[in-house]
Scaffold this motif. Structure first.
Motif, PDB file in Angstrom:
ATOM      1  N   GLU D 291       0.834  -1.205   0.000  1.00 31.78           N
ATOM      2  CA  GLU D 291       0.000   0.000   0.000  1.00 31.78           C
ATOM      3  C   GLU D 291       0.870   1.257   0.000  1.00 31.78           C
ATOM      4  O   GLU D 291       0.572   2.229  -0.705  1.00 31.78           O
ATOM      5  CB  GLU D 291      -0.907  -0.002   1.249  1.00 31.78           C
ATOM      6  CG  GLU D 291      -1.989  -1.089   1.175  1.00 31.78           C
ATOM      7  CD  GLU D 291      -2.735  -1.261   2.514  1.00 31.78           C
ATOM      8  OE1 GLU D 291      -3.897  -1.702   2.488  1.00 31.78           O
ATOM      9  OE2 GLU D 291      -2.148  -0.960   3.578  1.00 31.78           O
ATOM     10  N   ALA D 292       1.939   1.214   0.765  1.00 33.41           N
ATOM     11  CA  ALA D 292       2.843   2.371   0.795  1.00 33.41           C
ATOM     12  C   ALA D 292       3.414   2.623  -0.598  1.00 33.41           C
ATOM     13  O   ALA D 292       3.471   3.768  -1.074  1.00 33.41           O
ATOM     14  CB  ALA D 292       3.972   2.142   1.803  1.00 33.41           C
ATOM     15  N   ALA D 293       3.816   1.542  -1.244  1.00 32.32           N
ATOM     16  CA  ALA D 293       4.365   1.675  -2.601  1.00 32.32           C
ATOM     17  C   ALA D 293       3.318   2.243  -3.556  1.00 32.32           C
ATOM     18  O   ALA D 293       3.622   3.072  -4.421  1.00 32.32           O
ATOM     19  CB  ALA D 293       4.853   0.310  -3.094  1.00 32.32           C
ATOM     20  N   HIS D 294       2.096   1.823  -3.348  1.00 28.11           N
ATOM     21  CA  HIS D 294       1.004   2.305  -4.199  1.00 28.11           C
ATOM     22  C   HIS D 294       0.828   3.815  -4.048  1.00 28.11           C
ATOM     23  O   HIS D 294       0.702   4.548  -5.045  1.00 28.11           O
ATOM     24  CB  HIS D 294      -0.285   1.554  -3.801  1.00 28.11           C
ATOM     25  CG  HIS D 294      -1.443   1.880  -4.673  1.00 28.11           C
ATOM     26  ND1 HIS D 294      -1.504   1.538  -6.014  1.00 28.11           N
ATOM     27  CD2 HIS D 294      -2.611   2.520  -4.394  1.00 28.11           C
ATOM     28  CE1 HIS D 294      -2.645   1.969  -6.527  1.00 28.11           C
ATOM     29  NE2 HIS D 294      -3.342   2.557  -5.557  1.00 28.11           N
ATOM     30  N   LEU D 295       0.870   4.282  -2.807  1.00 25.45           N
ATOM     31  CA  LEU D 295       0.762   5.729  -2.570  1.00 25.45           C
ATOM     32  C   LEU D 295       1.939   6.469  -3.182  1.00 25.45           C
ATOM     33  O   LEU D 295       1.783   7.510  -3.832  1.00 25.45           O
ATOM     34  CB  LEU D 295       0.701   6.023  -1.061  1.00 25.45           C
ATOM     35  CG  LEU D 295      -0.569   5.591  -0.329  1.00 25.45           C
ATOM     36  CD1 LEU D 295      -0.427   5.839   1.176  1.00 25.45           C
ATOM     37  CD2 LEU D 295      -1.789   6.337  -0.865  1.00 25.45           C
ATOM     38  N   ARG D 296       3.128   5.914  -2.989  1.00 26.97           N
ATOM     39  CA  ARG D 296       4.308   6.564  -3.563  1.00 26.97           C
ATOM     40  C   ARG D 296       4.231   6.594  -5.084  1.00 26.97           C
ATOM     41  O   ARG D 296       4.681   7.551  -5.713  1.00 26.97           O
ATOM     42  CB  ARG D 296       5.579   5.837  -3.121  1.00 26.97           C
ATOM     43  CG  ARG D 296       5.926   6.124  -1.663  1.00 26.97           C
ATOM     44  CD  ARG D 296       7.277   5.548  -1.241  1.00 26.97           C
ATOM     45  NE  ARG D 296       7.608   5.957   0.122  1.00 26.97           N
ATOM     46  CZ  ARG D 296       7.674   5.146   1.171  1.00 26.97           C
ATOM     47  NH1 ARG D 296       7.473   3.832   1.032  1.00 26.97           N
ATOM     48  NH2 ARG D 296       7.957   5.619   2.362  1.00 26.97           N
ATOM     49  N   GLY D 297       3.639   5.565  -5.639  1.00 24.99           N
ATOM     50  CA  GLY D 297       3.479   5.507  -7.091  1.00 24.99           C
ATOM     51  C   GLY D 297       2.626   6.654  -7.608  1.00 24.99           C
ATOM     52  O   GLY D 297       2.718   7.038  -8.787  1.00 24.99           O
ATOM     53  N   GLN D 298       1.800   7.205  -6.736  1.00 25.50           N
ATOM     54  CA  GLN D 298       0.948   8.332  -7.148  1.00 25.50           C
ATOM     55  C   GLN D 298       1.601   9.685  -6.853  1.00 25.50           C
ATOM     56  O   GLN D 298       0.952  10.718  -6.963  1.00 25.50           O
ATOM     57  CB  GLN D 298      -0.408   8.231  -6.434  1.00 25.50           C
ATOM     58  CG  GLN D 298      -1.181   6.955  -6.817  1.00 25.50           C
ATOM     59  CD  GLN D 298      -2.415   6.763  -5.936  1.00 25.50           C
ATOM     60  OE1 GLN D 298      -3.335   7.565  -6.013  1.00 25.50           O
ATOM     61  NE2 GLN D 298      -2.415   5.721  -5.120  1.00 25.50           N
ATOM     62  N   GLY D 299       2.869   9.630  -6.442  1.00 33.33           N
ATOM     63  CA  GLY D 299       3.587  10.893  -6.287  1.00 33.33           C
ATOM     64  C   GLY D 299       3.621  11.440  -4.875  1.00 33.33           C
ATOM     65  O   GLY D 299       3.996  12.598  -4.669  1.00 33.33           O
ATOM     66  N   PHE D 300       3.252  10.615  -3.910  1.00 33.12           N
ATOM     67  CA  PHE D 300       3.285  11.095  -2.523  1.00 33.12           C
ATOM     68  C   PHE D 300       4.508  10.525  -1.810  1.00 33.12           C
ATOM     69  O   PHE D 300       4.764   9.326  -1.855  1.00 33.12           O
ATOM     70  CB  PHE D 300       1.996  10.680  -1.792  1.00 33.12           C
ATOM     71  CG  PHE D 300       0.767  11.218  -2.466  1.00 33.12           C
ATOM     72  CD1 PHE D 300       0.478  12.580  -2.426  1.00 33.12           C
ATOM     73  CD2 PHE D 300      -0.084  10.380  -3.184  1.00 33.12           C
ATOM     74  CE1 PHE D 300      -0.649  13.089  -3.065  1.00 33.12           C
ATOM     75  CE2 PHE D 300      -1.201  10.887  -3.832  1.00 33.12           C
ATOM     76  CZ  PHE D 300      -1.496  12.236  -3.777  1.00 33.12           C
ATOM     77  N   ASP D 301       5.222  11.384  -1.142  1.00 31.21           N
ATOM     78  CA  ASP D 301       6.436  10.962  -0.432  1.00 31.21           C
ATOM     79  C   ASP D 301       6.238  11.077   1.075  1.00 31.21           C
ATOM     80  O   ASP D 301       5.624  12.034   1.557  1.00 31.21           O
ATOM     81  CB  ASP D 301       7.631  11.830  -0.831  1.00 31.21           C
ATOM     82  CG  ASP D 301       8.192  11.418  -2.177  1.00 31.21           C
ATOM     83  OD1 ASP D 301       8.020  10.236  -2.533  1.00 31.21           O
ATOM     84  OD2 ASP D 301       8.773  12.284  -2.849  1.00 31.21           O
ATOM     85  N   PHE D 302       6.825  10.154   1.801  1.00 31.29           N
ATOM     86  CA  PHE D 302       6.676  10.129   3.264  1.00 31.29           C
ATOM     87  C   PHE D 302       7.654   9.102   3.794  1.00 31.29           C
ATOM     88  O   PHE D 302       8.262   8.354   3.026  1.00 31.29           O
ATOM     89  CB  PHE D 302       5.228   9.739   3.647  1.00 31.29           C
ATOM     90  CG  PHE D 302       4.717   8.576   2.845  1.00 31.29           C
ATOM     91  CD1 PHE D 302       5.071   7.261   3.180  1.00 31.29           C
ATOM     92  CD2 PHE D 302       3.912   8.787   1.720  1.00 31.29           C
ATOM     93  CE1 PHE D 302       4.625   6.202   2.420  1.00 31.29           C
ATOM     94  CE2 PHE D 302       3.478   7.712   0.957  1.00 31.29           C
ATOM     95  CZ  PHE D 302       3.830   6.419   1.307  1.00 31.29           C
ATOM     96  N   TYR D 303       7.822   9.082   5.131  1.00 34.47           N
ATOM     97  CA  TYR D 303       8.735   8.125   5.757  1.00 34.47           C
ATOM     98  C   TYR D 303       8.006   6.851   6.152  1.00 34.47           C
ATOM     99  O   TYR D 303       6.873   6.898   6.631  1.00 34.47           O
ATOM    100  CB  TYR D 303       9.356   8.708   7.031  1.00 34.47           C
ATOM    101  CG  TYR D 303      10.479   9.672   6.765  1.00 34.47           C
ATOM    102  CD1 TYR D 303      11.640   9.253   6.123  1.00 34.47           C
ATOM    103  CD2 TYR D 303      10.376  10.995   7.163  1.00 34.47           C
ATOM    104  CE1 TYR D 303      12.676  10.138   5.874  1.00 34.47           C
ATOM    105  CE2 TYR D 303      11.412  11.888   6.926  1.00 34.47           C
ATOM    106  CZ  TYR D 303      12.557  11.465   6.272  1.00 34.47           C
ATOM    107  OH  TYR D 303      13.570  12.343   6.024  1.00 34.47           O
ATOM    108  N   ASP D 304       8.677   5.700   5.967  1.00 37.14           N
ATOM    109  CA  ASP D 304       8.257   4.498   6.676  1.00 37.14           C
ATOM    110  C   ASP D 304       8.625   4.695   8.135  1.00 37.14           C
ATOM    111  O   ASP D 304       9.662   5.280   8.463  1.00 37.14           O
ATOM    112  CB  ASP D 304       9.009   3.264   6.127  1.00 37.14           C
ATOM    113  CG  ASP D 304       8.548   2.946   4.709  1.00 37.14           C
ATOM    114  OD1 ASP D 304       7.350   3.051   4.437  1.00 37.14           O
ATOM    115  OD2 ASP D 304       9.419   2.595   3.876  1.00 37.14           O
TER     116      ASP D 304
END
Lengths: 333, 333, 333, 333
Positions: D291-304
């Motif tokens: 899910e995190a990868a999916h969000l990042r795929g949409q251009g959103f950056d954040f920390y694990d």
């Protein structure tokens, strides 16, 4: 009879004799004939070239070494019940200029390689988190457990792999060795220990401990730090003489054996009460407050430890009748 | 015969006896019967309530006090040849966490009120310059001069006016008092001294010095700092016993008188050679390298000091024939 | 018109522009696009690979470097009027954990190799005296004198021979270079400088200074120390942008030339009054209190310095009519 | 769109304007017109007399205060995930000269009075263990939770009873207050807080934070420590101007509200995923790596963060379309 601490025991008569024998003019500081024999005596004992520096306390021994092994901006990994954390008034922070202790769990105050690894792995490799520089272990531990050579070696190998130094608080190293019969070299430098605090005060000494540096190149820095910390005594011969007296004919090992034997006598009196295996000269027993009072009523003194636990520490000079009486009293609880 | 330093002399036989007598089990650290007598013994000596804390070196005594009297971000005014500046490896900086020494000139390593005032006045009262917090003086000085009570009192008054603490390095206080015959209270607390390093090691002790706190409220902090610096020995009774032995029947004063007498014998042998008046137990002589070699050729050892000067330090145990021989040799140069 | 300090001048308009241009989201700390350009920009400028770390003050720049170059138990040789001694509130002691400053004399706050050598030679090579680890020089000095490349190189060679590091406080390095026209590499790393505090704040910057490490291996330690000292700003791009703006088209050098030109105008107005040659942007003049009052009465502000001296510091933005008026007023005294 | 940290956001335009407006000559350091307004401005805001000192980082703000509140030989009680423990590179140890952090547990990085009491009670009152001197709390916490005034007051009362100081890391105090609507005085000095790090950098500032001292007598020491730590900038007006701009018309509170609103938008998108209640501007979500990868795929950056968790931090400038897209993307997971 008092079982508070081996810190409270008298010095061995040979130590007093040695001090008296050293009572003549010689060069000040560590330039005297006794002090100059230490490097050689310990190099013989360890079977490798070492530098040996007297100090007067275990805190000084531990923290002078740690300050040389860990920069002010890094951290030392140790057990949460380690003496350097619990009983040295923050001395590691003082000597190092602010280095951090990272506290680890472990049964009986022993730490395991996996615990060290996990702690290291939790630290982000950036400038925001304090990076470790050294591991410190206590042998025998604060709960009287003993690291075997193989256990130290496992930590030593881990330390090497991760670029960490390995320091050993050996306030009761004598008791550890007397317990296992292992070789002193195997438990220390062959296992990867860089610096050792070799304890004598709890083991028949008066006020002399010794920093043993297996990485001899550390000595130049540590002798400066020793002076700067006010630990370069004017008349070092009285410290060196104590140490040499205890090394002679393995008196240090005899003393430790005697203390361990005394502990065994107490431990075997009530094995079901043992909080930890009594491997060295400390015996932790589960006793109720009433039972503790009962023992004290018979003239035995000791510390309460955690709730429902007492700590009995034996010394090189404790044996015979009073000890038998305590063993019997414990068995009779 | 060696005149390198009173640091090198043996301990007085009564000190050795006292140590042997203290060689039995007691409470660890400073909870023993001997250590607990110190406050009272020194309060009697000084005629006022003091706290008295044993340590093993003058460096520790000086710097534990100074760390309590001077915050890390302030400065200590002292002579440029003071022991804390020249011979303690930067210990004041270590114990205080970075406090600065402001170095003053003064003949024979004594400092005068005017010099202190001028140094203080040169400091801008802003956050850019380090503000002073304490004055430290050595009595007797590093060159064997003695501060009289009135001189200390003048510094004490100045200190009070300027909000500075006053610390005295009394490594050779005994020699100073033996020299002037002045009252110990007059030279210390009545003159405004807040903390004193009372030296015993150079005066017949083995390895015990004593911090005397006239501002008794400082003790709580200093006992913590002592532990934290590794200076709380496990078996404090062996230090306290030394000190008590030296206090008994004013043995400390007898020892100092003996050392001073020896120094006088050397000083009067060649008064024209004296670099400084020989007021205590140090004698600085102008001798050429050839003359120095000549003396050494006769079996006398001592340090070269500045060019064309030698330093002879006498001890409590130096007297009789060899001393007379040296005096004669000096006179004969 | 105020001549108190170049510290007080405004930032150059291009610096303000650069800050505004950097005002968008980027990685925090020093991970942003601007900060990541610094190493390259300064490596180009110096013609050798360097590491360049922004900080906000000269004190931080100096003391982070010095802490990496001098262990807590050693000393830094510097002029007795050096900024690190007189105007940084003891920061070298704080950052280093208690290192000592050994103060040297020298005309116009410059130090000479012979003075350094003599100071080193006076130190006994034992553990009682603090051994030096580094030399720190200020260029231009606190009195506006400039070290030529050959002078720095002589100190650099001495440092190498004696195993000392060489650090340069370059708060006014720009003014020094603008004065001599010498090559920046010749005055720094080619002359043996290990670490440089490259000043921008006094020269048109707002609050960005830069630590330049010619020994790039020091950077790993210093970035940790920078964070630990609270000097790793969250939004480093606003510092890096200032520095890059000042580097662009040698704006830093233009600014320094302007300030030096202004100083020259004042210095040539009354050359007989100069306390020191006015080589950079500081002018020290001998004027009586009445003369000083007279100048102030005409609207000129400046500091009194030593008795009968005033200090005028010029900035990058001072030129034209008011400056001419001051020059005329000085000439007319 | 980046949600790494509010540290990365740009400065508010009014901050840039204020800096540009301050770009003229004034007195150096903190003697300028802007800096001199801070005490008054914050005294008005807090409704009591305070001293307000600008610094450039939260680390400096926290540790300068803590160094004044906790001697080198004592300890600070804080949460084990407190910024001073986890993200300041050991700065408390550096600034204080070796003080210890005693780490406490507590949900969401909040600490409770009972936890503090238990930790204190575990410490033997002797010289061997480090005695606490201060409590430090973070509000809002490192996990975005907010201390209510009553919670702080309970800690404040405990602190008073036990003779401890209370320091608040308010890097996100604005977000905490924007969240609860409580009065700033009630959450700070009326609740017993002695010193506050008032954060501006994460909330629209560029590089200015502020130490607020409710015990105004601490200021004299802290201004010296600030200088000594290299944190007294030459041109303080550029820091003070930022702070004044953010105080004007409660811009700081508006900014915090905007950031909190953005966080709410994300939190309400998937309330069942929240690791902690999203009380301020930090949102911790349980998401799988896919899910995190999916969000990042949409251009959103954040920390694990911890395993199976991500951290999203919102800033004052995040709103509108991209935020709505992220909320929708989270809801759609």
């Amino acid at each position: 009879m008092r079982f508070f601490s081996d810190n409270a025991a008298p010095a061995h008569p040979k130590v007093i004799e040695a001090i008296a024998a050293a009572n003549r003019l010689d060069t000040a500081y560590d330039g005297d004939a006794w002090s100059r024999r230490l490097d050689g005596a310990f190099s013989d004992l360890f079977g490798t070239e070492v530098r040996a520096l007297w100090v007067t306390t275990g805190t000084a021994a531990n923290c002078l070494s740690l300050a040389a092994l860990c920069p002010s901006y890094r951290a030392i990994l140790c057990h949460c019940d380690a003496h350097i954390e619990s009983d040295e008034a923050g001395a590691p922070g003082f000597f190092s200029g602010g280095a951090k202790l990272i506290l680890l769990d472990g049964a009986g105050a022993k730490i395991e390689p996996a615990t060290v690894s996990e702690a290291c792995d939790r630290i982000r490799k950036d400038v925001h988190q304090v990076q470790p520089a050294a591991i410190s272990i206590t042998n025998a531990t604060e709960y009287g457990l003993v690291y075997r050579a193989a256990e130290v070696a496992a930590l030593g190998e881990l330390a090497r792999k991760r670029g960490l130094a390995l320091q050993m608080d050996g306030a009761r190293l004598a008791n550890a060795l007397a317990s296992t019969g292992e070789n002193i070299a195997d438990v220390t430098w062959r296992a990867g220990v860089d610096a050792l605090s070799f304890g004598f005060v709890k083991n028949g000494g008066m006020n002399a401990e010794c920093v043993i540096l297996f990485r001899t190149e550390l000595a130049d820095e540590i002798v400066v730090r020793r002076k700067r910390a006010g630990h370069l005594l004017s008349k070092g011969r009285y410290l060196a003489a104590q140490i040499l007296a205890l090394l002679e004919d393995d008196l240090w090992l005899d003393n430790a054996r005697a203390a361990n034997t005394a502990a065994q006598m107490l431990a075997t009196a009530a094995p079901h009460r043992l909080v930890y295996p009594a491997e060295a000269n400390e015996v932790f027993l589960k006793v109720t407050p009433d039972e503790a009072a009962h023992l004290r009523g018979q003239g035995f003194d000791f510390y309460d430890w955690a709730a429902g636990e007492i700590r009995l520490v034996t010394s090189w000079d404790q044996k015979g009748e009073p000890l038998e009486r305590l063993a019997a009293a414990i068995a009779a609880l």
